[in-house]
Design a protein around this motif. Structure first.
Motif, PDB file in Angstrom:
ATOM      1  N   LYS A  59      16.047  11.006  90.679  1.00  0.00           N
ATOM      2  CA  LYS A  59      17.363  11.461  90.225  1.00  0.00           C
ATOM      3  C   LYS A  59      17.711  12.813  90.855  1.00  0.00           C
ATOM      4  O   LYS A  59      18.846  13.021  91.303  1.00  0.00           O
ATOM      5  CB  LYS A  59      17.362  11.557  88.697  1.00  0.00           C
ATOM      6  N   LEU A  60      16.740  13.718  90.913  1.00  0.00           N
ATOM      7  CA  LEU A  60      16.977  15.024  91.529  1.00  0.00           C
ATOM      8  C   LEU A  60      17.252  14.916  93.032  1.00  0.00           C
ATOM      9  O   LEU A  60      18.041  15.686  93.581  1.00  0.00           O
ATOM     10  CB  LEU A  60      15.783  15.953  91.292  1.00  0.00           C
ATOM     11  N   LEU A 115       8.095   7.714  84.816  1.00  0.00           N
ATOM     12  CA  LEU A 115       9.211   8.537  84.333  1.00  0.00           C
ATOM     13  C   LEU A 115       9.345   9.823  85.143  1.00  0.00           C
ATOM     14  O   LEU A 115      10.451  10.296  85.389  1.00  0.00           O
ATOM     15  CB  LEU A 115       9.047   8.831  82.844  1.00  0.00           C
ATOM     16  N   LEU A 116       8.218  10.354  85.584  1.00  0.00           N
ATOM     17  CA  LEU A 116       8.251  11.523  86.468  1.00  0.00           C
ATOM     18  C   LEU A 116       8.899  11.161  87.805  1.00  0.00           C
ATOM     19  O   LEU A 116       9.695  11.941  88.352  1.00  0.00           O
ATOM     20  CB  LEU A 116       6.829  12.030  86.695  1.00  0.00           C
ATOM     21  N   SER A 117       8.580   9.990  88.323  1.00  0.00           N
ATOM     22  CA  SER A 117       9.195   9.554  89.581  1.00  0.00           C
ATOM     23  C   SER A 117      10.692   9.297  89.393  1.00  0.00           C
ATOM     24  O   SER A 117      11.480   9.487  90.318  1.00  0.00           O
ATOM     25  CB  SER A 117       8.492   8.327  90.155  1.00  0.00           C
ATOM     26  N   LEU A 118      11.094   8.893  88.191  1.00  0.00           N
ATOM     27  CA  LEU A 118      12.515   8.727  87.896  1.00  0.00           C
ATOM     28  C   LEU A 118      13.239  10.067  87.959  1.00  0.00           C
ATOM     29  O   LEU A 118      14.322  10.170  88.548  1.00  0.00           O
ATOM     30  CB  LEU A 118      12.709   8.089  86.523  1.00  0.00           C
ATOM     31  N   VAL A 119      12.634  11.078  87.385  1.00  0.00           N
ATOM     32  CA  VAL A 119      13.229  12.410  87.423  1.00  0.00           C
ATOM     33  C   VAL A 119      13.339  12.906  88.867  1.00  0.00           C
ATOM     34  O   VAL A 119      14.380  13.432  89.283  1.00  0.00           O
ATOM     35  CB  VAL A 119      12.399  13.402  86.560  1.00  0.00           C
ATOM     36  N   ILE A 120      12.300  12.709  89.639  1.00  0.00           N
ATOM     37  CA  ILE A 120      12.318  13.144  91.049  1.00  0.00           C
ATOM     38  C   ILE A 120      13.363  12.358  91.832  1.00  0.00           C
ATOM     39  O   ILE A 120      14.104  12.932  92.635  1.00  0.00           O
ATOM     40  CB  ILE A 120      10.911  12.993  91.674  1.00  0.00           C
ATOM     41  N   VAL A 153      19.467   5.683  82.567  1.00  0.00           N
ATOM     42  CA  VAL A 153      19.584   7.008  83.189  1.00  0.00           C
ATOM     43  C   VAL A 153      20.344   6.964  84.496  1.00  0.00           C
ATOM     44  O   VAL A 153      21.150   7.846  84.786  1.00  0.00           O
ATOM     45  CB  VAL A 153      18.170   7.618  83.395  1.00  0.00           C
ATOM     46  N   TYR A 154      20.109   5.966  85.311  1.00  0.00           N
ATOM     47  CA  TYR A 154      20.703   5.920  86.651  1.00  0.00           C
ATOM     48  C   TYR A 154      22.093   5.383  86.613  1.00  0.00           C
ATOM     49  O   TYR A 154      22.587   4.497  86.275  1.00  0.00           O
ATOM     50  CB  TYR A 154      19.814   5.097  87.602  1.00  0.00           C
TER      51      TYR A 154
END
Length: 115
Positions: free
Chosen positions: A51-52, A44-49, A114-115
């Protein structure tokens, strides 16, 4: 020799797992904490990164799948080689592999939302 890579790692992992009590693995709280970090928090952290960074969806999916995969068997090999706790490593590999059956689809579902 290259064809022996995976089977040999599985044999070594199995030699450590055969000596373990299944109930002791289930009762070990730290294994679940590490599994939660490895299988849910880091993906989930890699998803946030991703996305950013506005990564392409295919690249983001590849990153998500690789970060959501269970702990590799090679950790047990390294633990055995460097005289660390190979039995604990074998427990982690087996539990994260079992739990990943649920967590990988869950992480990909979250990514799809999310994406």
């Amino acid at each position: 020799l290259a064809e022996l890579n995976t089977p040999l790692a599985m044999i070594i992992l199995g030699t450590y797992l055969v000596d373990l009590d299944v109930l002791s693995i289930i009762k070990e709280k730290n294994i679940y904490i590490v599994s939660l970090l490895r299988l849910l928090l880091f993906p989930l952290l890699s998803l946030v990164i991703a996305k950013l960074m506005r990564l392409d969806v295919v690249l983001a999916q590849a990153v998500m799948i690789s970060s959501a995969c269970p702990t590799a068997t090679v950790t047990t090999l390294f633990a055995a080689r460097f005289h660390a706790d190979a039995a604990y490593s074998a427990q982690l590999v087996s539990v994260t592999t079992i739990l990943s059956v649920v967590t990988i689809p869950l992480v990909m579902l979250i990514m799809g939302l999310v994406y």
